[in-house]
Design an enzyme around this catalytic site. Structure first.
Site, PDB file in Angstrom:
ATOM      1  N   TYR B  19       0.847  -1.189   0.000  1.00  0.00           N
ATOM      2  CA  TYR B  19       0.000   0.000   0.000  1.00  0.00           C
ATOM      3  C   TYR B  19       0.878   1.232   0.000  1.00  0.00           C
ATOM      4  O   TYR B  19       1.838   1.318   0.762  1.00  0.00           O
ATOM      5  CB  TYR B  19      -0.850   0.059   1.284  1.00  0.00           C
ATOM      6  CG  TYR B  19      -2.103  -0.750   1.234  1.00  0.00           C
ATOM      7  CD1 TYR B  19      -2.904  -0.763   0.107  1.00  0.00           C
ATOM      8  CD2 TYR B  19      -2.503  -1.496   2.332  1.00  0.00           C
ATOM      9  CE1 TYR B  19      -4.064  -1.508   0.075  1.00  0.00           C
ATOM     10  CE2 TYR B  19      -3.657  -2.240   2.316  1.00  0.00           C
ATOM     11  CZ  TYR B  19      -4.441  -2.242   1.179  1.00  0.00           C
ATOM     12  OH  TYR B  19      -5.585  -2.971   1.151  1.00  0.00           O
ATOM     13  N   ARG B 199      -2.893   9.296  -9.226  1.00  0.00           N
ATOM     14  CA  ARG B 199      -2.376   8.011  -8.763  1.00  0.00           C
ATOM     15  C   ARG B 199      -2.958   6.904  -9.636  1.00  0.00           C
ATOM     16  O   ARG B 199      -3.941   7.130 -10.351  1.00  0.00           O
ATOM     17  CB  ARG B 199      -2.715   7.755  -7.298  1.00  0.00           C
ATOM     18  CG  ARG B 199      -4.179   7.497  -7.043  1.00  0.00           C
ATOM     19  CD  ARG B 199      -4.443   7.260  -5.564  1.00  0.00           C
ATOM     20  NE  ARG B 199      -3.867   5.996  -5.106  1.00  0.00           N
ATOM     21  CZ  ARG B 199      -4.533   4.838  -5.064  1.00  0.00           C
ATOM     22  NH1 ARG B 199      -5.783   4.791  -5.462  1.00  0.00           N
ATOM     23  NH2 ARG B 199      -3.969   3.738  -4.629  1.00  0.00           N
ATOM     24  N   GLU B 241      -6.814   2.003 -13.075  1.00  0.00           N
ATOM     25  CA  GLU B 241      -7.571   3.255 -12.980  1.00  0.00           C
ATOM     26  C   GLU B 241      -6.599   4.399 -12.727  1.00  0.00           C
ATOM     27  O   GLU B 241      -5.878   4.382 -11.721  1.00  0.00           O
ATOM     28  CB  GLU B 241      -8.568   3.191 -11.826  1.00  0.00           C
ATOM     29  CG  GLU B 241      -9.659   2.157 -12.020  1.00  0.00           C
ATOM     30  CD  GLU B 241     -10.639   2.108 -10.864  1.00  0.00           C
ATOM     31  OE1 GLU B 241     -11.639   1.383 -10.975  1.00  0.00           O
ATOM     32  OE2 GLU B 241     -10.407   2.795  -9.849  1.00  0.00           O
ATOM     33  N   LYS B 293      -8.757  -8.113  -4.985  1.00  0.00           N
ATOM     34  CA  LYS B 293      -8.504  -7.690  -6.363  1.00  0.00           C
ATOM     35  C   LYS B 293      -9.112  -8.660  -7.378  1.00  0.00           C
ATOM     36  O   LYS B 293      -8.918  -8.516  -8.583  1.00  0.00           O
ATOM     37  CB  LYS B 293      -7.003  -7.555  -6.610  1.00  0.00           C
ATOM     38  CG  LYS B 293      -6.346  -6.521  -5.682  1.00  0.00           C
ATOM     39  CD  LYS B 293      -5.553  -5.522  -6.430  1.00  0.00           C
ATOM     40  CE  LYS B 293      -4.922  -4.473  -5.520  1.00  0.00           C
ATOM     41  NZ  LYS B 293      -5.193  -3.118  -5.976  1.00  0.00           N
TER      42      LYS B 293
END
Lengths: 137, 317
Positions: B19, B199, B241, B293
């Protein structure tokens, strides 16, 4: 000059069925030094907005009512500038859990958190702990 | 609906997954961009909006000011950055946006709802590939107050409408560890006016389907069971994304845009570095993140495919 009350004032909305419970709480809170005002419901949205707007900064709002009426007061309080931490709503006397259907958006009221079938679209739902304060489900 | 590999924003800069707030400041500040999939994706968006408007557009009344500001900002950006395709003119309080690619125009009087037939964000979103979200910046945190969302990765706009930032991210495993999500929210709350940060977020999806909302999970979720050693390269897609956060200067709210890209594994493995980085990232992925995911059900097939390809190409790790 703005007067800060340091969370010592609580405006309490209560409908008739919760009035005894609300008054009992007022007695406890008064002994702890809080200033409490009880507003008996139903109350018009204009009246509620007016009362909420008159509260000094630092006041709290407590709501003793069933879901729909409680939500209307909560929205009015949010619009009057109260944060979510300054609004408290009593839990319904029923122990049902509201589960949002991820497929059809229907809110089911069920008594356990086990897998069940949505009463509207009939998809099988496995409840998670993802909770929406907005939908209360 | 895959994009060409040259336009694909490959997300991994290291060989392991962790992360991180991998945001970078954008100069100039952009909230929307175009790829050569523009026409196809806009057509798909409009079909989804036509068939499922309640699912794809939601708003709270208090978001209207920010919606106006976001629409004007997006139309300005398009006209400035793609002048051969778009124009935006202002005369007094009246505006005219022209989309030459679609042969369409939007006319409106700023902040006059009677001059438009849809809400501002619902108009702007029909001219860009991005999904658009308004996050209201209130004194007690960020709240999702409006969105046009056609290409979500397994989430429901209706469910998260009105929800605070931390609650939105409840399903992400370990997100509250060391108050990570609190730090991200504080980071966003400090974004300055007109600043845009970008991001990349990634997951995996089966087929080249952009629209994977929670509402239709029953239809597309089961595709994960169809992955085999033979079809993994064709079926499995890396989904990225590109998320941008822009502070709207008038309302002080956040415009959050999501541009989604898909690339099949067969296309991805043509790039040796991408192949290697994807393999090492998946290899070290924890079970809960793999589940989140959407990889857990076919992780074995995926790993075998990547190992075989690495071996055939003679790439050592």
């Amino acid at each position: 000059m703005t007067e800060f009350q340091n969370n010592k004032r609580i405006l309490i909305f209560s409908d008739q069925s919760y009035l005894l419970q609300a008054n009992e709480k007022v007695r406890e809170l008064t002994e702890e030094g809080y200033q409490c005002e009880v507003v008996s419901m139903p109350v018009s949205s204009n009246k509620a907005e007016q009362l909420l707007a008159q509260q000094p900064l630092g006041s709290l709002v407590w709501i003793y009512s069933e879901e729909d009426s409680a939500q209307a007061i909560e929205y009015a309080a949010r619009n009057a500038g109260f944060s979510k931490n300054e609004i408290w709503i009593n839990k319904s006397s029923e122990q049902n859990t509201r589960i949002f259907c991820s497929q059809c958006h229907h809110i089911n009221e069920i008594s356990s958190a086990e897998m069940f079938e949505c009463e509207r679209c009939h998809i099988k739902l496995d409840p998670s702990n993802h909770y929406s304060i907005y939908h209360k489900s | 609906m895959s994009v060409k590999a040259e336009q694909f924003p490959f997300p991994f800069t290291e060989d392991r997954y962790a992360y991180s707030n991998n945001s970078s400041l954008q100069k100039p500040a952009r909230s929307v961009t175009m790829t050569d999939r523009y026409l196809e994706e806009i057509q798909l968006k409009r079909e989804l909006l036509q068939a499922n408007h309640q699912r794809c557009f939601r708003s709270l009344p208090l978001s209207l000011e920010s919606q106006w500001e976001a629409m004007r900002r997006i139309f300005n950006e398009l006209a400035e950055n793609e002048p051969e395709h778009f124009s935006f003119e202002k005369r007094g309080n009246e505006y005219r946006f022209q989309n030459l690619l679609l042969g369409e125009e939007e006319r409106f009087k700023y902040r006059d709802l009677s001059s438009i037939e849809r809400q501002p964000l619902d108009i702007a979103g029909r001219h860009v590939q991005e999904d658009l979200i308004i996050m209201g910046d209130r004194h007690d945190g960020l709240f999702l107050e409006a969105g046009q969302l056609c290409f979500p990765s397994n989430w429901s706009l209706t469910f998260v409408l009105g929800m605070d930032f931390k609650s939105i991210h409840t399903p992400v495993p370990g997100i509250t560890h060391k108050d990570f999500i609190g730090k991200v929210e504080r980071f966003i709350s400090r974004i300055r006016q007109n600043e845009a940060w970008e991001r990349k977020n990634w997951s995996m999806t089966i087929s080249n389907k952009l629209d994977t909302p929670l509402e239709t999970y029953a239809n597309w979720g089961k595709l994960r069971l169809q992955v085999t050693d033979e079809n993994v390269g064709e079926l499995v897609h890396l989904r990225v994304e590109v998320q941008r956060l822009l502070r709207l200067p008038l309302t002080n709210d956040i415009l959050f845009t999501i541009h989604t890209y898909l690339l099949s594994l067969n296309d991805l493995i043509r790039n040796d570095l991408w192949l290697k980085r994807l393999y090492t990232t998946i290899q070290f992925l924890s079970d809960d993140i793999a589940e989140y995911k959407g990889i857990a059900l076919y992780k074995n097939e995926l790993m075998q495919f990547l190992e075989k390809t690495l071996s055939e190409k003679g790439i050592s790790l």
